[in-house]
Design an enzyme around this catalytic site. Structure first.
Site, PDB file in Angstrom:
ATOM      1  N   ARG A   1       0.924  -1.207   0.234  1.00 10.98           N
ATOM      2  CA  ARG A   1      -0.168   0.109  -0.023  1.00 10.98           C
ATOM      3  C   ARG A   1       0.854   1.485  -0.033  1.00 10.98           C
ATOM      4  NH1 ARG A   1      -3.365  -2.710  -1.633  1.00 10.98           N
ATOM      5  NH2 ARG A   1      -5.532  -3.146  -0.722  1.00 10.98           N
TER       6      ARG A   1
ATOM      7  N   ASP B   1       4.527  -0.226  -7.034  1.00 10.20           N
ATOM      8  CA  ASP B   1       3.105  -0.625  -7.583  1.00 10.20           C
ATOM      9  C   ASP B   1       1.938   0.239  -6.976  1.00 10.20           C
ATOM     10  OD1 ASP B   1       1.743  -2.259  -9.364  1.00 10.20           O
ATOM     11  OD2 ASP B   1       0.945  -3.239  -7.592  1.00 10.20           O
TER      12      ASP B   1
ATOM     13  N   GLU C   1      -2.336   7.787  -4.893  1.00 15.51           N
ATOM     14  CA  GLU C   1      -2.504   7.059  -6.036  1.00 15.51           C
ATOM     15  C   GLU C   1      -4.129   7.222  -6.401  1.00 15.51           C
ATOM     16  OE1 GLU C   1      -1.533   3.183  -5.112  1.00 15.51           O
ATOM     17  OE2 GLU C   1      -3.641   2.449  -5.182  1.00 15.51           O
TER      18      GLU C   1
ATOM     19  N   HIS D   1      -0.507  -0.035  -9.772  1.00 17.84           N
ATOM     20  CA  HIS D   1      -1.378  -1.036  -8.773  1.00 17.84           C
ATOM     21  C   HIS D   1      -1.583  -2.219  -9.741  1.00 17.84           C
ATOM     22  CE1 HIS D   1      -3.513  -1.048  -4.699  1.00 17.84           C
ATOM     23  NE2 HIS D   1      -3.361  -2.453  -5.040  1.00 17.84           N
TER      24      HIS D   1
END
Ligand code: NAI
Length: 344
Positions: free
Chosen positions: A234, A258, A263, A295
């Site tokens: 996260r 990622d 985000e 993500h």
């Protein structure tokens, strides 16, 4: 049974249509994310189905309850976007605890290999018929120490992959697993020891009050010079500004992300042709030693099928029996208060 499905992407629709048809539920798909402005779209639904960047805060929960929505079905494992303390006793929150730890762990290794062997650069160079190797020197993973923070489902699979590469593993977990460490190649350590000894650090713990900015300026200061940081868990586990400063000072040798703290308004959407307002993300992306994916670690065919199947079973099972094995029961916000043993 009606389900209002938020933040829909074409691949979601494909996998969920199949599962919904099999279980006889009707899904209304909305491309917009769930938040205070969009919550009324759920009017008439029995359940809402949400993903990682939908907002399920107190105001949204109140409005869902007013409209008679009884269930929030998360089609993901993490639930940091749900105000669980507020939800308790008002609305049922179901999740998909595991859909493919392999998908996330394999993506983490893919990022690591791409980064240390400069695959992202090679791909672009050879497309331009540039076959020079200047600046492409990497390093062997064999014999390096990887620090794994969070040794649950994904962390364990990642550790297995790293062991396949002949790496040594230092693990840190608030709740260490009794059966993981072998005392030789896999060993639990304090967070400080892990930070100081690891050549590569990979985050696989959930985002909680405890883990918010677990990698911040202080932690980065304790790391080896040239450390490679991997975050497929996260975004807010890492203080992005502190990471940027550590990359500029050459303390961090490379970062593969990622997920990103801010985000929610960006990832999963196409902003090509736009001017990015987020200077920190833009600067991170501009770095030659940073790889950002959007993500996508979960995004495999197997994971999508498992997510759809489990989410639909969670919803139908709950309405048939008034209970669900994948319901979260986060009462007071601590592991001691969790009665199901799954919330932490
Ligand atoms: P898990 O629940 O099986 O494992 C999490 C581990 O973290 C547990 O061993 C737990 O004890 C540990 N932990 C909890 N609090 C901690 C703390 N304060 N310090 C250190 N360790 C702590 O979860 P799983 O399935 O392995 O997933 C891990 C995370 O990966 C999820 O929380 C989610 O945020 C992220 N994720 C990311 C995806 C992506 O597409 N990028 C997809 C799926 C999950």
């Amino acid at each position: 049974m009606k389900v209002a499905f938020f933040d829909t992407k074409p691949y979601d629709k494909q996998s969920f249509e199949k599962a919904a048809e099999q279980h006889g539920i009707r899904i209304k798909y909305f491309e917009t994310k769930l938040n205070e402005d969009t919550v009324d779209l759920a009017a008439g639904a029995d359940a809402v189905c949400v993903f990682v960047n939908d907002t399920v805060n107190a105001a949204v929960i109140d409005r869902l309850c007013e409209m008679g929505v009884r269930v929030v079905a998360l089609r993901c494992a993490g639930f940091n976007n749900v105000d669980m303390k507020y939800a308790f006793g008002k609305i049922h929150v179901l999740r998909v605890p595991a859909y493919s730890p392999y998908a996330v762990a394999e993506h983490t290794m893919a990022l690591l290999l791409a980064s240390v062997r400069r695959i992202h650069k090679a791909y672009i160079r050879t497309r331009d018929y540039n076959f020079s190797l200047a600046g492409m020197t990497g390093f062997d993973l064999h014999g390096k120490t990887v620090g794994v923070i969070g040794t649950g489902r994904i962390g364990r699979v990642f550790i297995g992959i790293c062991r396949g590469f002949g790496m040594k593993v230092l693990a840190y977990d608030k709740y260490p697993a009794a059966d993981l460490a072998d005392g030789k190649n896999i060993r639990y350590a304090s967070l400080d020891e892990l930070l100081a000894e690891s050549d590569i650090i990979s985050l696989h713990c959930p985002l909680t009050e405890d883990t918010y900015h677990i990698i911040g300026a202080d932690a980065l200061e304790k790391c080896k010079r040239g450390v490679v940081l991997l975050n497929t868990s996260r975004g807010a586990l890492v203080d992005a500004e502190a990471l940027l400063a550590a990359i500029k000072s050459r303390k961090v040798g490379a970062a593969c992300l990622d997920v990103y703290e801010e985000e929610s308004e960006l990832f999963f959407e196409d902003f090509s042709g736009h001017i990015l307002d987020d200077d920190t993300l833009a600067r991170l992306i501009s770095m030659p030693n940073v790889i950002v994916s959007s993500h996508q670690a979960f995004l495999t065919e197997e994971a999508l099928a498992n997510i759809a199947e489990t989410t639909v079973e969670n919803i139908t099972g709950f309405f048939a029996t008034n209970q669900c094995p994948n319901e979260l029961c986060y009462r007071g916000g601590s592991a001691e208060d969790c009665k199901c043993g799954k919330c932490f």
